[in-house]
Design a protein around this motif. Structure first.
Motif, mmCIF file in Angstrom:
data_model
loop_
_atom_site.group_PDB
_atom_site.id
_atom_site.type_symbol
_atom_site.label_atom_id
_atom_site.label_comp_id
_atom_site.label_asym_id
_atom_site.label_seq_id
_atom_site.Cartn_x
_atom_site.Cartn_y
_atom_site.Cartn_z
ATOM 1 N N HIS A 87 9.129 2.893 -0.526
ATOM 2 C CA HIS A 87 9.604 3.528 -1.745
ATOM 3 C C HIS A 87 8.597 3.295 -2.853
ATOM 4 O O HIS A 87 7.736 2.173 -2.747
ATOM 5 C CB HIS A 87 10.986 3.035 -2.037
ATOM 6 N N TYR A 137 2.047 -6.364 -8.469
ATOM 7 C CA TYR A 137 1.427 -5.284 -8.147
ATOM 8 C C TYR A 137 1.817 -4.173 -8.913
ATOM 9 O O TYR A 137 3.005 -4.238 -9.483
ATOM 10 C CB TYR A 137 1.458 -5.130 -6.488
ATOM 11 N N HIS A 144 5.431 0.842 -1.450
ATOM 12 C CA HIS A 144 5.508 -0.406 -0.784
ATOM 13 C C HIS A 144 6.843 -0.315 0.026
ATOM 14 O O HIS A 144 7.809 0.152 -0.247
ATOM 15 C CB HIS A 144 5.383 -1.563 -1.676
HETATM 16 FE FE LIG Z 1 10.239 -2.056 -4.388
#
Ligand SMILES: [Fe+2]
Ligand SMILES: O=C(O)CCC(=O)C(=O)O
Length: 226
Positions: free
Chosen positions: A95, A152, A158
């Motif tokens: 997602h 990130y 991810h």
């Molecule tokens: Fe997430």
């Protein structure tokens, strides 16, 4: 993507774990949007519960004191940390995080520029459970020691791989940066590091160091929203 080791020392990790382990855990989809509810299978410490607030404030204090976090994220706002738990095959499918996070019942809202996972279990305590992040050029599988953090870009796809043994406890949060553009943030971090290195060699009062420090601040002034 920036790993930051030892944001919490072992004593603080133990303190946070004692708080959250004794807390009230609920279905992780309590806070999810429609799409991530399909992908997400985990448990989450009840948002706003005493344990979550207390443990969250320990994490926020540690973040504020961490020079690497501050220099790399240039945080304007941090979303109150959530605590999650994965076991027995639980996972979070691929997602992208919602662009805006709000706190129910408050006017707090934040644009997610950076996503963060602070690991609260040692890698040996569980199998699977890697945070897998698709970058433009490569896929990284991240599993850090308890107390360490990965930052990130929130724009990246991810997922959390299924936990096939043991328990993965982690703290996740989002950062709205004063500098929205990731490229600009990277330039500032690079300049910051270089200026500090030169300052160590020549001293803070060296005229070139003064000019470079000034340049850092002038670029930050140009790019930052506060
Ligand atoms: Fe997430
Ligand atoms: O637990 C993690 O490492 C990441 C969780 C996640 O992707 C999320 O909560 O959006």
């Amino acid at each position: 993507m920036i790993p930051i080791p030892s944001v919490l020392d072992p004593e603080l990790v133990a303190g946070v774990r004692a708080l959250v382990d004794a807390g009230e855990w609920v279905d992780g989809n309590a806070t999810s949007g429609a799409q991530s509810a399909i992908a997400k299978r985990n448990r989450q410490l009840a948002e706003g519960s005493a344990a979550a607030v207390k443990a969250g404030s320990i994490v926020l204090d540690a973040l504020g004191a961490n020079a690497t976090f501050v220099a790399s994220a240039l945080p304007a706002k941090v979303f109150p940390p959530l605590f999650s738990r994965y076991e027995s095959g639980e996972a979070f499918g691929p997602h992208i995080d919602n662009a805006i996070r709000m706190r129910r019942g408050t006017d707090f809202r934040l644009r997610t520029d950076l996503s963060a996972t602070l690991f609260l279990s040692e890698p040996d305590d569980y199998d699977g459970g890697e945070l897998v992040i698709d970058d433009a050029f490569e896929t990284r599988r991240v599993k850090l020691g308890a107390g360490s953090l990965i930052l990130y870009p929130s724009s990246s796809v991810h997922h959390v791989a299924p936990v096939t043994r043991g328990v993965r406890v982690a703290c996740v949060f989002w950062v709205q940066s004063m500098v929205r553009d990731g490229e600009a943030r990277r330039h500032l971090l690079e300049l910051d590091g270089a200026v500090q290195e030169v300052a160590t060699r020549l001293g803070q009062a060296d005229p070139a160091v003064v000019r470079l420090t000034g340049l850092y601040h002038n670029l930050l002034r140009r790019w930052a929203d506060v």
